[in-house]
Design a protein around this motif. Structure first.
Motif, PDB file in Angstrom:
ATOM      1  N   ALA A 151      20.719 -18.767  -9.760  1.00 16.33           N
ATOM      2  CA  ALA A 151      19.602 -19.082 -10.645  1.00 16.33           C
ATOM      3  C   ALA A 151      20.018 -18.965 -12.110  1.00 16.33           C
ATOM      4  CB  ALA A 151      18.424 -18.161 -10.357  1.00 16.33           C
ATOM      5  N   GLN A 152      20.838 -17.970 -12.443  1.00 18.36           N
ATOM      6  CA  GLN A 152      21.263 -17.792 -13.829  1.00 18.36           C
ATOM      7  C   GLN A 152      22.181 -18.922 -14.284  1.00 18.36           C
ATOM      8  OE1 GLN A 152      22.903 -13.856 -14.271  1.00 18.36           O
ATOM      9  NE2 GLN A 152      20.898 -13.004 -14.724  1.00 18.36           N
ATOM     10  N   PHE A 153      22.932 -19.495 -13.347  1.00 16.69           N
ATOM     11  CA  PHE A 153      23.836 -20.574 -13.697  1.00 16.69           C
ATOM     12  C   PHE A 153      23.225 -21.943 -13.436  1.00 16.69           C
ATOM     13  CE2 PHE A 153      26.888 -17.129 -13.514  1.00 16.69           C
ATOM     14  CZ  PHE A 153      27.672 -17.413 -14.613  1.00 16.69           C
ATOM     15  N   GLY A 154      21.909 -21.988 -13.191  1.00 15.39           N
ATOM     16  CA  GLY A 154      21.220 -23.256 -13.036  1.00 15.39           C
ATOM     17  C   GLY A 154      21.207 -23.789 -11.621  1.00 15.39           C
ATOM     18  N   GLY A 155      21.646 -23.004 -10.642  1.00 10.74           N
ATOM     19  CA  GLY A 155      21.634 -23.443  -9.251  1.00 10.74           C
ATOM     20  C   GLY A 155      20.278 -23.187  -8.617  1.00 10.74           C
ATOM     21  N   SER A 156      20.170 -23.520  -7.350  1.00  6.14           N
ATOM     22  CA  SER A 156      18.909 -23.311  -6.641  1.00  6.14           C
ATOM     23  C   SER A 156      18.778 -21.850  -6.241  1.00  6.14           C
ATOM     24  CB  SER A 156      18.845 -24.200  -5.401  1.00  6.14           C
ATOM     25  OG  SER A 156      19.824 -23.787  -4.469  1.00  6.14           O
ATOM     26  N   GLN A 157      17.586 -21.457  -5.887  1.00  9.01           N
ATOM     27  CA  GLN A 157      17.299 -20.093  -5.466  1.00  9.01           C
ATOM     28  C   GLN A 157      17.649 -19.869  -4.000  1.00  9.01           C
ATOM     29  OE1 GLN A 157      16.123 -17.384  -7.026  1.00  9.01           O
ATOM     30  NE2 GLN A 157      15.871 -18.279  -9.029  1.00  9.01           N
ATOM     31  N   GLY A 158      18.198 -20.861  -3.347  1.00  5.80           N
ATOM     32  CA  GLY A 158      18.499 -20.732  -1.925  1.00  5.80           C
ATOM     33  C   GLY A 158      17.376 -21.328  -1.108  1.00  5.80           C
ATOM     34  N   GLY A 159      17.587 -21.447   0.178  1.00  5.92           N
ATOM     35  CA  GLY A 159      16.574 -22.020   1.045  1.00  5.92           C
ATOM     36  C   GLY A 159      16.596 -23.528   0.965  1.00  5.92           C
ATOM     37  N   PRO A 160      15.645 -24.167   1.635  1.00  6.69           N
ATOM     38  CA  PRO A 160      15.636 -25.630   1.619  1.00  6.69           C
ATOM     39  C   PRO A 160      15.275 -26.150   0.234  1.00  6.69           C
ATOM     40  CG  PRO A 160      13.706 -24.784   2.778  1.00  6.69           C
ATOM     41  CD  PRO A 160      14.585 -23.610   2.463  1.00  6.69           C
ATOM     42  N   SER A 161      15.874 -27.263  -0.115  1.00  5.33           N
ATOM     43  CA  SER A 161      15.588 -27.834  -1.423  1.00  5.33           C
ATOM     44  C   SER A 161      14.383 -28.750  -1.315  1.00  5.33           C
ATOM     45  CB  SER A 161      16.797 -28.609  -1.941  1.00  5.33           C
ATOM     46  OG  SER A 161      17.122 -29.644  -1.043  1.00  5.33           O
ATOM     47  N   ALA A 162      13.732 -28.952  -2.423  1.00  6.60           N
ATOM     48  CA  ALA A 162      12.538 -29.797  -2.459  1.00  6.60           C
ATOM     49  C   ALA A 162      12.947 -31.250  -2.258  1.00  6.60           C
ATOM     50  CB  ALA A 162      11.827 -29.623  -3.793  1.00  6.60           C
ATOM     51  N   PRO A 163      12.093 -32.042  -1.597  1.00  4.31           N
ATOM     52  CA  PRO A 163      12.428 -33.460  -1.414  1.00  4.31           C
ATOM     53  C   PRO A 163      12.394 -34.180  -2.752  1.00  4.31           C
ATOM     54  CG  PRO A 163      10.208 -33.017  -0.643  1.00  4.31           C
ATOM     55  CD  PRO A 163      10.823 -31.690  -0.993  1.00  4.31           C
ATOM     56  N   PRO A 164      13.133 -35.288  -2.862  1.00  2.38           N
ATOM     57  CA  PRO A 164      13.120 -36.021  -4.135  1.00  2.38           C
ATOM     58  C   PRO A 164      11.746 -36.618  -4.381  1.00  2.38           C
ATOM     59  CG  PRO A 164      14.299 -37.259  -2.449  1.00  2.38           C
ATOM     60  CD  PRO A 164      13.972 -35.918  -1.871  1.00  2.38           C
ATOM     61  N   PRO A 165      11.407 -36.860  -5.640  1.00  2.00           N
ATOM     62  CA  PRO A 165      10.091 -37.428  -5.939  1.00  2.00           C
ATOM     63  C   PRO A 165      10.012 -38.851  -5.385  1.00  2.00           C
ATOM     64  CG  PRO A 165      11.448 -37.375  -7.902  1.00  2.00           C
ATOM     65  CD  PRO A 165      12.194 -36.647  -6.836  1.00  2.00           C
ATOM     66  N   PRO A 166       8.799 -39.310  -5.089  1.00  2.00           N
ATOM     67  CA  PRO A 166       8.656 -40.675  -4.566  1.00  2.00           C
ATOM     68  C   PRO A 166       9.009 -41.698  -5.638  1.00  2.00           C
ATOM     69  CG  PRO A 166       6.507 -39.698  -4.984  1.00  2.00           C
ATOM     70  CD  PRO A 166       7.523 -38.625  -5.205  1.00  2.00           C
TER      71      PRO A 166
END
Length: 180
Positions: A151-166
């Motif tokens: 998170a500090q380096f701009g990565g995700s917090q872990g877990g599944p990532s959100a789907p891309p916007p429509p």
């Protein structure tokens, strides 16, 4: 340039970098009575335990100087974390050189003034980095949490990532990426 803006932790990091810079070029070995054999090795003769710590510590000192002098903008990079990790690694690498029996068969070989000065410089820079990190509200235990580091380096917090916007109205969605 206003040097009054420099904090004690900045001076520790810059001073440690200067000590590591000087120590890097001095003699890292000590062989008593070596008049017939040239055994002068500096930090440049030891890549992982000499050159890498030199680069990490001096880079920390230079970037600290530029940030404190206002000559460089901090941007989004968590410099406190970077400095703690870089100087901590450099201290460990030089310490490994100091305590390791690199020349197992050669008796009487000791560590020269350059290795000791570099170790002191790296340790001082590490102390300044840790003090600055904790003074800014950082917690050293957070450095062991991979999700917080991401998170500090701009990565995700872990877990599944959100789907891309429509896609915008009237457009077909892009095809899925090929598998395998």
């Amino acid at each position: 340039m206003d040097l009054s803006k420099f904090k004690t932790t900045d001076w520790l990091k810059v001073g440690g970098a200067v000590a590591a810079l000087v120590g890097y070029f001095l003699n890292w070995t000590n062989l008593p009575g070596s008049e017939f054999y040239d055994f002068n090795l500096s930090g440049s003769d030891f890549f992982f335990r000499g050159t890498v710590p030199f680069i990490l510590t001096v880079a920390t000192g230079v970037i600290t100087f530029l940030l404190a002098a206002g000559m460089m903008k901090p941007g989004k990079l968590p410099w406190g974390v970077v400095f703690v990790l870089a100087t901590g690694l450099s201290t460990v690498l030089v310490l490994l050189y100091i305590i390791s029996p690199s020349y197992a068969g050669a008796s009487g070989i000791g560590r020269g003034i350059g290795a000791w000065l570099t170790l002191i410089g790296c340790a001082v820079a590490t102390a300044g980095s840790v003090m600055a990190f904790t003074a800014a509200g950082g917690n050293l235990k957070d450095l062991t949490d991979v999700n917080k580091m991401k998170a500090q380096f701009g990565g995700s917090q872990g877990g599944p990532s959100a789907p891309p916007p429509p896609p915008p109205g009237g457009m077909a969605p892009p095809p899925p990426p090929p598998m395998g």
